[in-house]
Design a protein around this motif. Structure first.
Motif, PDB file in Angstrom:
ATOM      1  N   ARG A  17      46.574  61.352  39.244  1.00 54.48           N
ATOM      2  CA  ARG A  17      46.653  59.919  39.543  1.00 54.48           C
ATOM      3  C   ARG A  17      46.037  59.144  38.387  1.00 54.48           C
ATOM      4  NH1 ARG A  17      48.233  57.147  43.843  1.00 54.48           N
ATOM      5  NH2 ARG A  17      47.235  55.202  44.477  1.00 54.48           N
ATOM      6  N   GLN A  18      46.816  58.307  37.759  1.00 60.32           N
ATOM      7  CA  GLN A  18      46.365  57.559  36.601  1.00 60.32           C
ATOM      8  C   GLN A  18      46.735  56.083  36.740  1.00 60.32           C
ATOM      9  OE1 GLN A  18      48.175  59.578  33.254  1.00 60.32           O
ATOM     10  NE2 GLN A  18      46.496  61.045  33.109  1.00 60.32           N
ATOM     11  N   ARG A  19      46.043  55.271  35.975  1.00 60.04           N
ATOM     12  CA  ARG A  19      46.313  53.840  36.042  1.00 60.04           C
ATOM     13  C   ARG A  19      47.649  53.510  35.392  1.00 60.04           C
ATOM     14  NH1 ARG A  19      44.233  49.970  38.017  1.00 60.04           N
ATOM     15  NH2 ARG A  19      42.317  51.134  38.467  1.00 60.04           N
ATOM     16  N   SER A  20      48.400  52.659  36.075  1.00 57.98           N
ATOM     17  CA  SER A  20      49.632  52.104  35.528  1.00 57.98           C
ATOM     18  C   SER A  20      49.305  50.709  35.017  1.00 57.98           C
ATOM     19  CB  SER A  20      50.717  52.036  36.605  1.00 57.98           C
ATOM     20  OG  SER A  20      51.815  51.269  36.155  1.00 57.98           O
ATOM     21  N   TRP A  21      49.221  50.558  33.702  1.00 62.73           N
ATOM     22  CA  TRP A  21      48.825  49.261  33.162  1.00 62.73           C
ATOM     23  C   TRP A  21      49.850  48.167  33.423  1.00 62.73           C
ATOM     24  CZ3 TRP A  21      44.100  48.181  32.639  1.00 62.73           C
ATOM     25  CH2 TRP A  21      43.177  49.188  32.303  1.00 62.73           C
ATOM     26  N   PRO A  22      51.160  48.435  33.366  1.00 59.42           N
ATOM     27  CA  PRO A  22      52.105  47.364  33.724  1.00 59.42           C
ATOM     28  C   PRO A  22      51.881  46.848  35.139  1.00 59.42           C
ATOM     29  CG  PRO A  22      53.239  49.109  32.559  1.00 59.42           C
ATOM     30  CD  PRO A  22      51.856  49.617  32.831  1.00 59.42           C
ATOM     31  N   ARG A  23      51.684  47.763  36.092  1.00 57.51           N
ATOM     32  CA  ARG A  23      51.467  47.341  37.476  1.00 57.51           C
ATOM     33  C   ARG A  23      50.132  46.611  37.607  1.00 57.51           C
ATOM     34  NH1 ARG A  23      52.080  51.587  42.405  1.00 57.51           N
ATOM     35  NH2 ARG A  23      54.142  51.726  41.453  1.00 57.51           N
ATOM     36  N   THR A  24      49.082  47.135  36.952  1.00 56.08           N
ATOM     37  CA  THR A  24      47.768  46.502  37.017  1.00 56.08           C
ATOM     38  C   THR A  24      47.809  45.099  36.442  1.00 56.08           C
ATOM     39  OG1 THR A  24      46.671  48.655  36.839  1.00 56.08           O
ATOM     40  CG2 THR A  24      45.352  46.716  36.316  1.00 56.08           C
ATOM     41  N   VAL A  25      48.491  44.938  35.298  1.00 57.62           N
ATOM     42  CA  VAL A  25      48.572  43.624  34.642  1.00 57.62           C
ATOM     43  C   VAL A  25      49.274  42.607  35.545  1.00 57.62           C
ATOM     44  CG1 VAL A  25      49.660  42.368  32.733  1.00 57.62           C
ATOM     45  CG2 VAL A  25      48.391  44.483  32.289  1.00 57.62           C
ATOM     46  N   ILE A  26      50.314  43.047  36.245  1.00 57.15           N
ATOM     47  CA  ILE A  26      51.024  42.133  37.151  1.00 57.15           C
ATOM     48  C   ILE A  26      50.074  41.602  38.218  1.00 57.15           C
ATOM     49  CG2 ILE A  26      52.777  42.015  38.964  1.00 57.15           C
ATOM     50  CD1 ILE A  26      54.466  43.938  37.266  1.00 57.15           C
ATOM     51  N   LEU A  30      48.729  37.642  38.556  1.00 58.12           N
ATOM     52  CA  LEU A  30      48.842  36.897  39.810  1.00 58.12           C
ATOM     53  C   LEU A  30      47.472  36.426  40.294  1.00 58.12           C
ATOM     54  CD1 LEU A  30      51.486  39.077  41.684  1.00 58.12           C
ATOM     55  CD2 LEU A  30      51.840  36.826  40.657  1.00 58.12           C
ATOM     56  N   ALA A  31      46.448  37.270  40.120  1.00 54.54           N
ATOM     57  CA  ALA A  31      45.094  36.882  40.516  1.00 54.54           C
ATOM     58  C   ALA A  31      44.600  35.707  39.680  1.00 54.54           C
ATOM     59  CB  ALA A  31      44.141  38.074  40.370  1.00 54.54           C
ATOM     60  N   ILE A  32      44.892  35.727  38.378  1.00 51.80           N
ATOM     61  CA  ILE A  32      44.477  34.625  37.504  1.00 51.80           C
ATOM     62  C   ILE A  32      45.174  33.325  37.904  1.00 51.80           C
ATOM     63  CG2 ILE A  32      44.611  33.753  35.131  1.00 51.80           C
ATOM     64  CD1 ILE A  32      44.191  36.675  34.218  1.00 51.80           C
ATOM     65  N   LEU A  33      46.471  33.406  38.204  1.00 54.07           N
ATOM     66  CA  LEU A  33      47.203  32.215  38.632  1.00 54.07           C
ATOM     67  C   LEU A  33      46.618  31.645  39.924  1.00 54.07           C
ATOM     68  CD1 LEU A  33      50.908  33.289  37.928  1.00 54.07           C
ATOM     69  CD2 LEU A  33      49.545  31.606  36.679  1.00 54.07           C
ATOM     70  N   ALA A  34      46.318  32.533  40.873  1.00 47.80           N
ATOM     71  CA  ALA A  34      45.713  32.080  42.127  1.00 47.80           C
ATOM     72  C   ALA A  34      44.336  31.470  41.874  1.00 47.80           C
ATOM     73  CB  ALA A  34      45.617  33.236  43.111  1.00 47.80           C
ATOM     74  N   ALA A  35      43.571  32.052  40.926  1.00 50.59           N
ATOM     75  CA  ALA A  35      42.243  31.523  40.606  1.00 50.59           C
ATOM     76  C   ALA A  35      42.347  30.142  39.961  1.00 50.59           C
ATOM     77  CB  ALA A  35      41.512  32.490  39.679  1.00 50.59           C
ATOM     78  N   VAL A  36      43.354  29.939  39.095  1.00 49.22           N
ATOM     79  CA  VAL A  36      43.558  28.631  38.462  1.00 49.22           C
ATOM     80  C   VAL A  36      43.864  27.572  39.523  1.00 49.22           C
ATOM     81  CG1 VAL A  36      45.110  27.318  36.957  1.00 49.22           C
ATOM     82  CG2 VAL A  36      44.270  29.561  36.238  1.00 49.22           C
ATOM     83  N   ILE A  37      44.724  27.927  40.474  1.00 55.70           N
ATOM     84  CA  ILE A  37      45.057  26.986  41.555  1.00 55.70           C
ATOM     85  C   ILE A  37      43.817  26.698  42.394  1.00 55.70           C
ATOM     86  CG2 ILE A  37      46.464  26.637  43.616  1.00 55.70           C
ATOM     87  CD1 ILE A  37      48.574  28.461  42.330  1.00 55.70           C
ATOM     88  N   ALA A  82      42.169  39.685  47.299  1.00 49.72           N
ATOM     89  CA  ALA A  82      43.172  40.681  47.673  1.00 49.72           C
ATOM     90  C   ALA A  82      43.924  41.197  46.454  1.00 49.72           C
ATOM     91  CB  ALA A  82      44.152  40.079  48.676  1.00 49.72           C
ATOM     92  N   LEU A  83      44.255  40.319  45.529  1.00 51.96           N
ATOM     93  CA  LEU A  83      44.983  40.734  44.325  1.00 51.96           C
ATOM     94  C   LEU A  83      44.112  41.596  43.419  1.00 51.96           C
ATOM     95  CD1 LEU A  83      46.928  37.429  43.578  1.00 51.96           C
ATOM     96  CD2 LEU A  83      47.939  39.641  44.181  1.00 51.96           C
ATOM     97  N   LEU A  84      42.829  41.301  43.337  1.00 56.07           N
ATOM     98  CA  LEU A  84      41.929  42.133  42.531  1.00 56.07           C
ATOM     99  C   LEU A  84      41.782  43.521  43.152  1.00 56.07           C
ATOM    100  CD1 LEU A  84      39.153  39.528  41.622  1.00 56.07           C
ATOM    101  CD2 LEU A  84      40.903  40.490  40.106  1.00 56.07           C
ATOM    102  N   ALA A  88      42.987  47.213  41.554  1.00 57.13           N
ATOM    103  CA  ALA A  88      42.148  48.407  41.465  1.00 57.13           C
ATOM    104  C   ALA A  88      42.747  49.576  42.225  1.00 57.13           C
ATOM    105  CB  ALA A  88      40.751  48.089  41.988  1.00 57.13           C
ATOM    106  N   ARG A  89      43.342  49.287  43.389  1.00 61.66           N
ATOM    107  CA  ARG A  89      43.799  50.366  44.266  1.00 61.66           C
ATOM    108  C   ARG A  89      45.242  50.759  43.999  1.00 61.66           C
ATOM    109  NH1 ARG A  89      43.210  50.426  50.888  1.00 61.66           N
ATOM    110  NH2 ARG A  89      44.055  52.512  51.207  1.00 61.66           N
ATOM    111  N   TRP A  90      46.131  49.779  43.942  1.00 59.68           N
ATOM    112  CA  TRP A  90      47.553  50.079  43.791  1.00 59.68           C
ATOM    113  C   TRP A  90      48.027  49.997  42.345  1.00 59.68           C
ATOM    114  CZ3 TRP A  90      46.871  46.690  48.340  1.00 59.68           C
ATOM    115  CH2 TRP A  90      46.861  47.437  49.516  1.00 59.68           C
ATOM    116  N   GLY A  91      47.091  49.774  41.439  1.00 61.87           N
ATOM    117  CA  GLY A  91      47.449  49.786  40.025  1.00 61.87           C
ATOM    118  C   GLY A  91      47.448  51.194  39.453  1.00 61.87           C
TER     119      GLY A  91
END
Length: 204
Positions: A17-26, A30-37, A82-84, A88-91
């Protein structure tokens, strides 16, 4: 979390089980966009409340706008958290050690019937012919067998897995050996997956 994760963990020579950076970045974007709002809402909270208070129309609509303005900061904060957690979990994804290519879970369902159904499905999977296990049994409200199919397109490899729950409160788990589909068997499984495993496949 996939039902078969604990069994994959017990096979580190085959699955990792390894980190998927494309999935993590997505998730992080989304978390950054929600934080900006969220920051925008907090900075302009007084103005937004005043605007909501001045709204006209039906009582239901005006009350809804005012409540929405009050609840928005809490809701957005929960979305960020939730996005963070998702990052961590689904990335992370399962990969095949031999090639480094990711495994994608293509199907999840569950069935009732205990060990008899578990054994019957396992024998059917071991034929490597979808005609023997499609359509999968209907999913009732109470289940004790979990079914997952995984594929690696790059390796032209598929896996059929089963988890049986027994004992008090279904706390005893039995994991099947992953049934491997390769070559023509993989092609047949891929075709069945695209149909959703809900209709019978023609015998090969």
């Amino acid at each position: 979390m996939a039902a078969f994760d604990p069994e994959f963990n017990r096979r580190p020579e085959t699955y990792v089980r390894q980190r998927s950076w494309p999935r993590t970045v997505i998730f992080l974007v989304l978390a950054i966009l929600a934080a900006v709002i969220l920051v925008y809402v907090l900075v302009n909270f007084a103005d937004l409340r005043e605007d909501a208070a001045q709204q006209t129309g039906s009582t239901r609509r005006t009350v809804g706008r005012r409540l929405g303005t009050l609840v928005a900061p809490l809701f957005l904060a929960l979305v960020v958290i939730a996005l963070l957690i998702a990052a961590a979990r689904w990335g992370r994804v399962w990969k095949l050690v031999r090639s480094g290519n990711p495994l994608r879970r293509r199907h999840y369902s569950s069935a009732a019937g205990g060990r008899a159904v578990y054994d019957s499905l396992l024998r059917a999977f071991q034929t490597h012919d979808p005609a023997f296990f499609t359509p999968l049994p209907p999913q009732p409200s109470h289940t004790n067998v979990e079914i997952e199919f995984w594929t690696s397109k790059e390796d032209r490899l598929g896996l059929a897995t089963l988890v049986l729950y027994e004992g008090k409160n279904n706390k005893e788990r039995t994991f099947s050996e992953p049934v491997v589909f390769e070559g023509a068997d993989y092609d047949a499984l891929e075709a069945a997956l695209k149909r959703g495993l809900t209709e019978a496949s023609a015998p090969r």
